[in-house]
Design a protein around this motif. Structure first.
Motif, PDB file in Angstrom:
ATOM      1  N   VAL A 180       0.812  -1.209   0.000  1.00 17.90           N
ATOM      2  CA  VAL A 180       0.000   0.000   0.000  1.00 17.90           C
ATOM      3  C   VAL A 180       0.855   1.272   0.000  1.00 17.90           C
ATOM      4  N   TYR A 181       2.112   1.168   0.378  1.00 20.51           N
ATOM      5  CA  TYR A 181       2.966   2.363   0.451  1.00 20.51           C
ATOM      6  C   TYR A 181       4.017   2.427  -0.660  1.00 20.51           C
ATOM      7  N   GLY A 182       4.271   1.330  -1.357  1.00 17.50           N
ATOM      8  CA  GLY A 182       5.400   1.354  -2.266  1.00 17.50           C
ATOM      9  C   GLY A 182       5.191   0.758  -3.640  1.00 17.50           C
ATOM     10  N   VAL A 183       3.989   0.288  -3.950  1.00 19.92           N
ATOM     11  CA  VAL A 183       3.717  -0.289  -5.267  1.00 19.92           C
ATOM     12  C   VAL A 183       3.037   0.756  -6.137  1.00 19.92           C
ATOM     13  N   ALA A 184       3.385   0.796  -7.397  1.00 23.96           N
ATOM     14  CA  ALA A 184       2.784   1.768  -8.312  1.00 23.96           C
ATOM     15  C   ALA A 184       1.264   1.648  -8.331  1.00 23.96           C
ATOM     16  N   PRO A 185       0.544   2.779  -8.330  1.00 28.08           N
ATOM     17  CA  PRO A 185      -0.929   2.741  -8.261  1.00 28.08           C
ATOM     18  C   PRO A 185      -1.590   2.061  -9.445  1.00 28.08           C
ATOM     19  N   TYR A 186      -0.887   1.935 -10.586  1.00 22.33           N
ATOM     20  CA  TYR A 186      -1.499   1.261 -11.737  1.00 22.33           C
ATOM     21  C   TYR A 186      -1.396  -0.255 -11.620  1.00 22.33           C
ATOM     22  N   LYS A 187      -0.761  -0.742 -10.545  1.00 20.65           N
ATOM     23  CA  LYS A 187      -0.685  -2.192 -10.323  1.00 20.65           C
ATOM     24  C   LYS A 187      -1.764  -2.677  -9.362  1.00 20.65           C
ATOM     25  N   ILE A 188      -2.058  -1.896  -8.335  1.00 20.58           N
ATOM     26  CA  ILE A 188      -3.124  -2.256  -7.390  1.00 20.58           C
ATOM     27  C   ILE A 188      -3.559  -0.993  -6.665  1.00 20.58           C
ATOM     28  N   THR A 189      -4.840  -0.903  -6.356  1.00 20.29           N
ATOM     29  CA  THR A 189      -5.356   0.271  -5.660  1.00 20.29           C
ATOM     30  C   THR A 189      -5.272   0.081  -4.150  1.00 20.29           C
ATOM     31  N   ASN A 190      -5.317   1.203  -3.428  1.00 18.10           N
ATOM     32  CA  ASN A 190      -5.334   1.132  -1.960  1.00 18.10           C
ATOM     33  C   ASN A 190      -6.538   0.346  -1.475  1.00 18.10           C
ATOM     34  N   GLU A 191      -7.680   0.563  -2.131  1.00 17.23           N
ATOM     35  CA  GLU A 191      -8.925  -0.090  -1.701  1.00 17.23           C
ATOM     36  C   GLU A 191      -8.809  -1.607  -1.787  1.00 17.23           C
ATOM     37  N   GLU A 192      -8.221  -2.102  -2.871  1.00 17.20           N
ATOM     38  CA  GLU A 192      -8.047  -3.555  -3.032  1.00 17.20           C
ATOM     39  C   GLU A 192      -7.101  -4.114  -1.971  1.00 17.20           C
TER      40      GLU A 192
END
Length: 441
Positions: free
Chosen positions: A175-187
């Motif tokens: 949630v803090y270090g993966v690119a947002p186009y790979k997974i969303t915070n909500e998921e």
């Protein structure tokens, strides 16, 4: 001219950072699962660090048993949903698919994995639960992939588990270090909530452990302590001008982006220093935030980069340019970044050397250092008898995760030096069993 316009609303941000692996609907999942050959000696299983029985869960999806598929996945990997999206499946399970030998598109294993697990997360179905209480307690420091996976497995084995997390949310870099186009915070957070509801471990957020006294209190209260502390801040390069405004670390940049989305400002001309996967993410994210000119600068040749080829392709696809065989000498500017002075390099016999008299300045108004993360050696020195190697990694038994202080166990980036989410999840599950073996001697 920027490939993307600067997002000013959440809707525009989501459009620029559209998911690389969007969710499948039931029809898509049935069609894709029907393509699987259900190999007897499946190479995709061998390529998965967590050893998920991939043909089994795909067969279950194809027969309409999404719940069974999710159970198969989670039995092997507690970060089953996240890994379906953030794993480099192109070089792991999908890269090993036999269809590659026939120049046929491999099975979309990652998307099928996320499909099944998201179905059960959304339904809230109870698949697992804590084991019979055995009267023993384990403290877990860090609520990242290693810490949470260890907590789940320990609860399944009957231990009372308390997780101590320095930040406000669980799942660490997911949630803090993966690119947002790979997974969303909500998921990400939905999976964390699902796991906690299943296993019943307790998490204390905003609770950093920073002193010897705090560790001593844990040692007194708990039978074992699991270290899932990951890595620290971006490494300093020691360059003149590194303290200038708009010179930041990639880890810190991505963490801010994950939390604040379109509210994060990016320069018009951005230089990203580094050649790993994090550098690719930082460069791609800068372009998606509306930067007009993004350059990846690496001190070796393109073929020597540590990043996966597909990650570099993603960056190039959004307009990122490569600048190779250059080493940064100084961050230029008067208060604010105005450019980077480079010197050209050459590689001979695997060693990088500078080319005399080849200095030049590449103008920019933002520098992002993707130069690796520091080990948390200051914290580790607080643990009596705990040894680290020459690179600052925790020394631990490869099979049990037990450190040189027998009460402490470790997995994840603090032990392996930095790997994928799936590696941390797999290692922690094994280490939890190592703790169990130690406490039941």
């Amino acid at each position: 001219m920027a490939e993307y316009s600067t997002p000013t609303t959440e809707h525009e941000f989501q459009r620029n950072f559209a998911q690389l692996k969007p969710h499948m609907n039931r029809t898509e999942a049935l069609y894709e699962s029907a393509r699987c050959l259900f190999c007897f000696d499946a190479p995709c299983i061998k390529a998965c660090p967590s050893g998920i029985d991939i043909p089994q869960f795909i067969r279950q999806i194809n027969s309409g048993n999404e719940t069974g598929a999710a159970r198969t996945i989670y039995q092997a990997n507690y970060f089953g949903n996240a890994c379906g999206k953030v794993c480099p499946t192109e070089v792991l399970c999908e890269g090993a698919c036999v269809y590659n030998l026939q120049d046929v598109k491999p099975i979309e294993i990652g998307r099928l994995q996320s499909y099944a697990t998201m179905k059960v997360i959304e339904s809230g179905k109870k698949l697992f639960g804590p084991g019979e209480p055995n009267g023993k307690r384990v403290a877990v420091i860090g609520a990242g992939p290693a810490g949470i996976s260890a907590a789940c497995e320990l609860r399944a084995l009957g231990y009372a588990v308390d997780v101590f997390e320095a930040k406000a949310q669980p799942s660490g870099l997911t949630v803090y270090g993966v690119a947002p186009y790979k997974i969303t915070n909500e998921e990400t957070l939905a999976e964390m909530a699902y796991l906690q509801a299943q296993f019943g471990y307790h998490v204390q957020f905003n609770y950093p452990i920073t002193s010897r006294e705090e560790l001593a209190a844990l040692e007194e209260k708990y039978d074992a302590i699991f270290l899932g502390i990951g890595l620290g801040k971006t490494n300093e390069l020691g360059l003149p001008g590194e303290d200038k405004i708009n010179c930041t670390g990639a880890v810190e940049f991505i963490a801010e982006l994950r939390q604040y989305h379109h509210q994060v400002a990016v320069g018009r001309r951005v230089i990203v220093l580094g050649g790993g996967n994090t550098a690719m993410d930082a460069a791609s994210e800068s372009a998606r935030l509306g930067a007009e000119h993004v350059v990846l600068a690496y001190r070796r040749g393109k073929e020597e980069m540590g990043a996966y080829e597909f990650e570099y392709d993603l960056a190039k696809a959004v307009g990122v340019k490569g600048l190779f065989n250059v080493a940064p000498v100084e961050i230029m500017g008067n208060g604010y970044v105005s450019g980077v002075k480079f010197v050209r390099t050459e590689t001979k016999d695997g060693k990088v050397s500078e080319v005399a008299g080849s200095e030049f300045i590449e103008p920019c108004d933002m520098v992002i250092k993707a130069t690796g993360q520091a080990k948390q050696t200051d914290f580790l020195r607080l643990v009596p008898g705990l040894k680290t190697d020459s690179k600052g990694r925790i020394i631990a038994n490869a099979h049990t995760g037990q450190t040189t202080n027998p009460q402490y166990f470790a997995s994840g980036d603090a032990w392996n030096g930095g790997a994928e989410v799936v590696n941390a999840a797999a290692e922690a599950k094994q280490t939890a069993r190592g703790i169990h073996a130690y406490l039941t001697k």
